[in-house]
Design an enzyme around this catalytic site. Structure first.
Site, PDB file in Angstrom:
ATOM      1  NE  ARG A  77      -4.326  -1.483   0.524  1.00 10.36           N
ATOM      2  CZ  ARG A  77      -5.447  -1.378   1.222  1.00 10.36           C
ATOM      3  NH1 ARG A  77      -5.669  -0.329   1.976  1.00 10.36           N
ATOM      4  NH2 ARG A  77      -6.351  -2.323   1.160  1.00 10.36           N
TER       5      ARG A  77
ATOM      6  NE  ARG B 243      -6.993   5.328   2.999  1.00  8.45           N
ATOM      7  CZ  ARG B 243      -7.760   4.401   3.562  1.00  8.45           C
ATOM      8  NH1 ARG B 243      -8.966   4.721   3.964  1.00  8.45           N
ATOM      9  NH2 ARG B 243      -7.289   3.185   3.744  1.00  8.45           N
TER      10      ARG B 243
ATOM     11  CE1 TYR C 190     -13.283  -7.063   1.633  1.00 10.45           C
ATOM     12  CE2 TYR C 190     -11.657  -8.681   0.945  1.00 10.45           C
ATOM     13  CZ  TYR C 190     -12.011  -7.598   1.723  1.00 10.45           C
ATOM     14  OH  TYR C 190     -11.119  -7.060   2.609  1.00 10.45           O
TER      15      TYR C 190
HETATM   16  O1  CP3 Z   1       0.033  -1.692  -2.474  1.00  6.71           O
HETATM   17  C1  CP3 Z   1      -0.286  -0.738  -3.236  1.00  6.71           C
HETATM   18  O2  CP3 Z   1       0.189   0.406  -3.121  1.00  6.71           O
HETATM   19  C2  CP3 Z   1      -1.223  -1.008  -4.406  1.00  6.71           C
HETATM   20  C3  CP3 Z   1      -2.581  -0.711  -4.190  1.00  6.71           C
HETATM   21  C4  CP3 Z   1      -3.490  -1.636  -3.408  1.00  6.71           C
HETATM   22  C5  CP3 Z   1      -4.722  -1.175  -2.884  1.00  6.71           C
HETATM   23  N1  CP3 Z   1      -5.393  -2.237  -2.383  1.00  6.71           N
HETATM   24  C6  CP3 Z   1      -5.177   0.226  -2.915  1.00  6.71           C
HETATM   25  C7  CP3 Z   1      -6.275   0.648  -2.048  1.00  6.71           C
HETATM   26  C8  CP3 Z   1      -3.432  -3.000  -3.147  1.00  6.71           C
HETATM   27  C9  CP3 Z   1      -2.320  -3.987  -3.448  1.00  6.71           C
HETATM   28  C10 CP3 Z   1      -4.645  -3.373  -2.515  1.00  6.71           C
HETATM   29  C11 CP3 Z   1      -4.969  -4.749  -2.123  1.00  6.71           C
HETATM   30  C12 CP3 Z   1      -6.169  -5.011  -1.330  1.00  6.71           C
HETATM   31  N2  CP3 Z   1      -7.385  -4.409  -1.419  1.00  6.71           N
HETATM   32  C13 CP3 Z   1      -6.280  -6.043  -0.371  1.00  6.71           C
HETATM   33  C14 CP3 Z   1      -5.194  -7.004  -0.029  1.00  6.71           C
HETATM   34  C15 CP3 Z   1      -4.154  -6.417   0.820  1.00  6.71           C
HETATM   35  C16 CP3 Z   1      -4.587  -6.063   2.202  1.00  6.71           C
HETATM   36  O3  CP3 Z   1      -4.497  -4.885   2.551  1.00  6.71           O
HETATM   37  O4  CP3 Z   1      -4.968  -6.979   2.944  1.00  6.71           O
HETATM   38  C17 CP3 Z   1      -7.578  -6.020   0.142  1.00  6.71           C
HETATM   39  C18 CP3 Z   1      -8.138  -6.934   1.208  1.00  6.71           C
HETATM   40  C19 CP3 Z   1      -8.278  -4.976  -0.535  1.00  6.71           C
HETATM   41  C20 CP3 Z   1      -9.701  -4.623  -0.369  1.00  6.71           C
HETATM   42  C21 CP3 Z   1      -9.899  -3.218   0.016  1.00  6.71           C
HETATM   43  N3  CP3 Z   1      -9.589  -2.127  -0.762  1.00  6.71           N
HETATM   44  C22 CP3 Z   1     -10.473  -2.735   1.222  1.00  6.71           C
HETATM   45  C23 CP3 Z   1     -10.924  -3.633   2.356  1.00  6.71           C
HETATM   46  C24 CP3 Z   1     -10.491  -1.348   1.127  1.00  6.71           C
HETATM   47  C25 CP3 Z   1     -11.137  -0.394   2.113  1.00  6.71           C
HETATM   48  C26 CP3 Z   1     -10.336  -0.275   3.349  1.00  6.71           C
HETATM   49  C27 CP3 Z   1      -9.272   0.747   3.180  1.00  6.71           C
HETATM   50  O5  CP3 Z   1      -8.108   0.439   3.463  1.00  6.71           O
HETATM   51  O6  CP3 Z   1      -9.638   1.864   2.811  1.00  6.71           O
HETATM   52  C28 CP3 Z   1      -9.900  -0.967  -0.099  1.00  6.71           C
HETATM   53  C29 CP3 Z   1      -9.667   0.403  -0.596  1.00  6.71           C
HETATM   54  C30 CP3 Z   1      -8.268   0.764  -1.009  1.00  6.71           C
HETATM   55  N4  CP3 Z   1      -7.459  -0.012  -1.800  1.00  6.71           N
HETATM   56  C31 CP3 Z   1      -7.575   1.973  -0.729  1.00  6.71           C
HETATM   57  C32 CP3 Z   1      -6.337   1.914  -1.382  1.00  6.71           C
HETATM   58  C33 CP3 Z   1      -5.273   2.982  -1.443  1.00  6.71           C
HETATM   59  C34 CP3 Z   1      -8.131   3.153   0.061  1.00  6.71           C
HETATM   60  C35 CP3 Z   1      -9.084   3.865  -0.832  1.00  6.71           C
HETATM   61  C36 CP3 Z   1      -9.176   5.338  -0.561  1.00  6.71           C
HETATM   62  O7  CP3 Z   1      -9.977   5.723   0.304  1.00  6.71           O
HETATM   63  O8  CP3 Z   1      -8.480   6.109  -1.242  1.00  6.71           O
END
Ligand code: CP3
Length: 364
Positions: free
Chosen positions: A22, A26, A146
């Site tokens: 990630r 944010r 999911y």
């Molecule tokens: O690593 C990176 O920089 C690449 C981007 C990336 C995102 N999500 C961006 C994101 C990657 C590799 C993921 C993977 C992902 N997404 C996983 C597996 C890894 C982990 O963290 O366990 C999972 C379970 C998700 C599902 C997901 N996406 C959730 C549960 C959420 C909401 C919770 C949260 O953290 O906001 C997201 C949204 C998300 N994916 C954001 C980002 C930057 C936040 C969105 C925002 O508000 O801008």
């Protein structure tokens, strides 16, 4: 070849490569500013913006790899599941609960329905020069959670009910997810990714018996289907240190390890064939610099337990927390670069040094 790819394949490297899960997100002021203008899914679906965010994160951190900005959930939308992402987290409605709903899911052609991911890869690739780009997808179990729960879950009761009450339906679902993920990962490599990571974030929720029967075959199917491409295949999960030996059977080249196990113990159990990625607790980035540096030194020292630190990619044990100060993340990357130079000097690089809790009472 890059430091990162060399480390994934266990080849000797002059220092340990580092990137952060990630790393675009944010915690970065530039990301938050962009998100005031565009929604998260719009960002994922606009290749120019997704590529820009990808490249900027790697550059700001001086990371040794970039990861394409996207989300594991966009593949579910391409399969026909309606996806929403709000402040409250992801929502997939209606949740998938029966055989008919699983049968209705498509196994999409990535070029047709996930072209925005592949375009973002091509654009980012052009900007990155020599820096390797990581492609990714969710693993079947995590994606299924999911779909079946309809969003985040604490206990995964609905998913487990499906697995135990309708095992044939669960297998059909896992198979469709595995075929979708394999096609997407292959397409990302063909578009320019130098490695792939499978996020099985909730891989630790099952008993070993069920993991062997319901998770491993699909991971193995995906990794075997990528073998001819010759790129490193990374498997990441959390709460899975009881499953390391099983994870190794998946055929992954690299196993991601979270902070709930010491890295030296993980490496000894995994043996010399696979590399490891990890495993600093993400909340350690809230520490002051000297304390953080000591934690970095400890992870590097534990990594040296096998092959003198070769075959280790430094990372956090899970994604970077949004509350992290960006300058602390940059300090972490610099510390890994500075402290991991090989051969190690006896002078040591850090201030305080911590000992592994299992190292006994003798001074290190
Ligand atoms: O690593 C990176 O920089 C690449 C981007 C990336 C995102 N999500 C961006 C994101 C990657 C590799 C993921 C993977 C992902 N997404 C996983 C597996 C890894 C982990 O963290 O366990 C999972 C379970 C998700 C599902 C997901 N996406 C959730 C549960 C959420 C909401 C919770 C949260 O953290 O906001 C997201 C949204 C998300 N994916 C954001 C980002 C930057 C936040 C969105 C925002 O508000 O801008």
């Amino acid at each position: 070849m890059s430091l990162f790819v060399d480390a994934c394949f266990g080849r000797p490297t002059p220092r340990t490569p580092v990137w952060l899960m990630r790393q675009a997100g944010r915690y970065q002021p530039s990301y938050r500013a962009l998100r005031e203008r565009v929604s998260f899914l719009e960002l994922c679906k606009t290749p120019e913006l997704a590529a820009e965010v990808t490249v900027r994160a790697a550059r700001e951190l001086d990371a040794d790899a970039a990861i394409i900005f996207s989300d594991i959930l966009v593949a579910l939308e391409a399969m026909g599941a309606p996806l929403e992402l709000s402040e409250a987290g992801p929502r997939l409605a209606p949740p998938l609960r029966d055989r008919a709903a699983v049968e209705a899911l498509a196994v999409p052609d990535p070029a047709a329905s996930l072209g925005f991911v592949l375009d973002a890869v091509r654009l980012a690739r052009r900007e990155l020069g020599e820096l390797p780009l990581i492609g990714f997808a969710g693993a079947p179990l995590t994606l299924a959670s999911y779909l079946v729960e309809g969003g985040n879950s604490k206990s995964y009761t609905r998913l487990k009910a499906l697995i135990y009450q309708e095992p044939a339906t669960a297998r059909l679902l896992f198979d469709k997810l595995a075929r979708t993920v394999l096609a997407l990962l292959r397409a990302q490599v063909e578009a320019g990714c130098a490695a792939v990571q499978l996020f099985d974030s909730w891989g630790g929720i099952l008993a070993p018996l069920d993991y062997r029967e319901l998770v491993l075959p699909y991971l193995a199917q995906i990794f075997a289907g990528l073998a001819d491409l010759g790129v490193p295949r990374i498997l990441f999960a959390t709460c899975s240190s009881t499953l390391l030996e099983l994870q190794r059977e998946s055929g992954a080249d690299v196993i991601g390890v979270d902070w709930r196990i010491d890295l030296d113990e993980a490496r000894r159990r995994l043996g010399p064939r696979v590399a490891v990625q990890g495993n600093l607790e993400p909340a350690c980035l809230f520490m002051e610099e000297a304390a953080l540096e000591a934690r970095v030194a400890l992870v590097l020292e534990q990594a040296r337990a096998v092959r003198g630190g070769d075959g280790h990619v430094f990372n956090l044990g899970h994604g970077i927390l949004p509350e992290t100060r960006p300058e602390r993340a940059r300090f972490l990357v610099d510390a890994v670069h500075r402290l991991s130079r090989r051969p190690p000097t006896t002078a040591g690089g850090g201030s305080a040094r911590l000992r592994s809790p299992r190292a006994g009472s003798a001074a290190v």
